[in-house]
Design an enzyme around this catalytic site. Structure first.
Site, PDB file in Angstrom:
ATOM      1  N   ASP A   1      -3.028  34.067  55.976  1.00  0.00           N
ATOM      2  CA  ASP A   1      -3.398  33.631  54.620  1.00  0.00           C
ATOM      3  C   ASP A   1      -2.698  34.461  53.540  1.00  0.00           C
ATOM      4  O   ASP A   1      -3.350  34.991  52.621  1.00  0.00           O
ATOM      5  CB  ASP A   1      -4.922  33.756  54.415  1.00  0.00           C
TER       6      ASP A   1
ATOM      7  N   GLU B   1      -8.347  22.949  52.488  1.00  0.00           N
ATOM      8  CA  GLU B   1      -8.577  24.359  52.154  1.00  0.00           C
ATOM      9  C   GLU B   1      -7.249  24.975  51.724  1.00  0.00           C
ATOM     10  O   GLU B   1      -6.208  24.310  51.698  1.00  0.00           O
ATOM     11  CB  GLU B   1      -9.149  25.120  53.353  1.00  0.00           C
TER      12      GLU B   1
END
Ligand code: FUB
Length: 355
Positions: free
Chosen positions: A48, A258
């Site tokens: 991420d 997301e």
């Protein structure tokens, strides 16, 4: 985000050729370079990656994946991260420095478990680290921590950001100085549990709505001058098709799941995100930082591993995408961050990357 094991996914998808809304002149992008870069670091697992340029240097704010021996579940319980490290590099391809622990779960007074995808921002001499973590009631909230250094250590605020929920904060500061935080993630990210405006503890994937109804949206809120609170209401990041119609819940190849990110290029706002269960990174554009955004196409085809999550920065006159896959471990919860160049066509549309 959910728990399926590490498939190498080959998914066919349609690339949008747009004629309405905020659209590009050229036709759908072709596929970019197939040369896969190496993980930026291999001594820890990282995921991420939110990249920023501060003082002429690249700083990366990733999740720090660990083997916590938590059984896989459909809510991503095995992503049980406990701290953040900050990475930095003076140039793309240069030495990557790990600055050690920047924030630890135990130092966040209200936190329960699972430090997921963070982001960072800078304003008036202070660096801000935004992070999602489950509170002691197991509800994801967004927190913020501050430091005088981009590498931390960061000190967490005593409470979550009031009115915050779900996961994956991404902070964008516009050329006029206004900062916005984009956030949200469905399934394990709990966004569907907020579909009534209140938290529904028993909320499940059925709250995602019907396939022929508008999909759940990512959220955006303007940040206060002190960067510690929302300044105004939380709004939907609406994504529409080239006819101006909202993407539908059943449109798994295009709808938001997301991992949202915002960048601006030649006056146009690019909202990019993961489509989750179809494992694509897609993007949509608007003339406004809060949308509505017109779906444009795919930034990146599926990586190895279930999740796909990215950030985009300009550095030295070129654009780069930071992302992760599972090259080092082969396990979907033990990821490694990478970077590669992002290529645009002359009209600003992005050439699809096939990892
Ligand atoms: O790293 C945990 C979660 O996996 C992130 O919050 C999601 O975006 C997905 O990458």
């Amino acid at each position: 985000m959910r728990s399926n094991l590490n498939p190498i996914l080959l998914i066919s998808f349609a690339l949008a050729v747009n004629s309405g809304g905020d659209s590009f002149c050229q036709s759908a992008p072709s596929t970019a370079s197939r040369v896969s870069p190496k993980p930026l670091v291999s001594h820890i697992y990282t995921a991420d990656p939110s990249a920023h340029v501060f003082n002429g240097k690249i700083y990366i704010y990733p999740s720090h994946d660990i083997e916590a021996n938590v059984p896989q579940d459909d809510d991503g319980g095995h992503f049980n991260m406990r701290d953040y490290h900050v990475l930095s590099m003076g140039r793309i391809g240069g030495k990557v420095t790990d600055h050690g622990v920047a924030l630890d779960l135990k130092d966040i007074p209200w936190a329960g478990r699972q430090l997921w995808a963070p982001d960072a921002a800078y304003k008036n001499g202070t660096y801000y680290l935004y992070f999602p973590v489950k509170d002691k009631q197991d509800v994801f909230r967004l927190g913020v921590a501050t430091s005088k250094s981009p590498t931390g250590p960061f000190k967490a605020q005593p409470e979550p950001i009031p009115g915050s929920f779900s996961i994956d904060p991404a902070v964008f500061t516009d050329t006029d100085g206004a900062s916005y935080v984009y956030f949200g993630g469905i399934w394990g990210g709990q966004l569907q549990r907020w579909h009534t405006g209140q938290y529904e503890p028993k909320g499940s994937k059925t709250d995602l709505g019907k396939d022929d109804q508008p999909a759940l949206s990512a959220k955006v809120a303007r940040l206060s001058n002190d960067m510690l609170r929302f300044d105004g209401p939380v709004k939907d990041v609406q994504i529409v098709d080239n006819a101006g119609k909202p993407l539908l819940g059943g449109d798994h190849n295009r709808r938001f799941f997301e991992g949202g990110w915002m960048h601006k290029y030649k006056g146009r706002y690019y909202f990019s995100y993961s489509t989750g269960d179809t494992h694509l990174l897609a993007y949509a554009t608007s003339k406004s930082p809060v949308g509505p955004f017109t779906y444009q196409g795919v930034l990146m085809n599926p990586v190895t591993g279930w999740t796909t999550h990215h950030s985009i920065i300009e550095f030295g006159g070129k654009w780069y995408i930071f992302y992760h896959d599972v090259e080092l471990s082969g396990k979907t919860h033990l990821r490694n961050v990478k970077v590669r160049e992002l290529i645009r066509k002359s009209d600003g549309s992005i050439v699809t990357i096939t990892p």
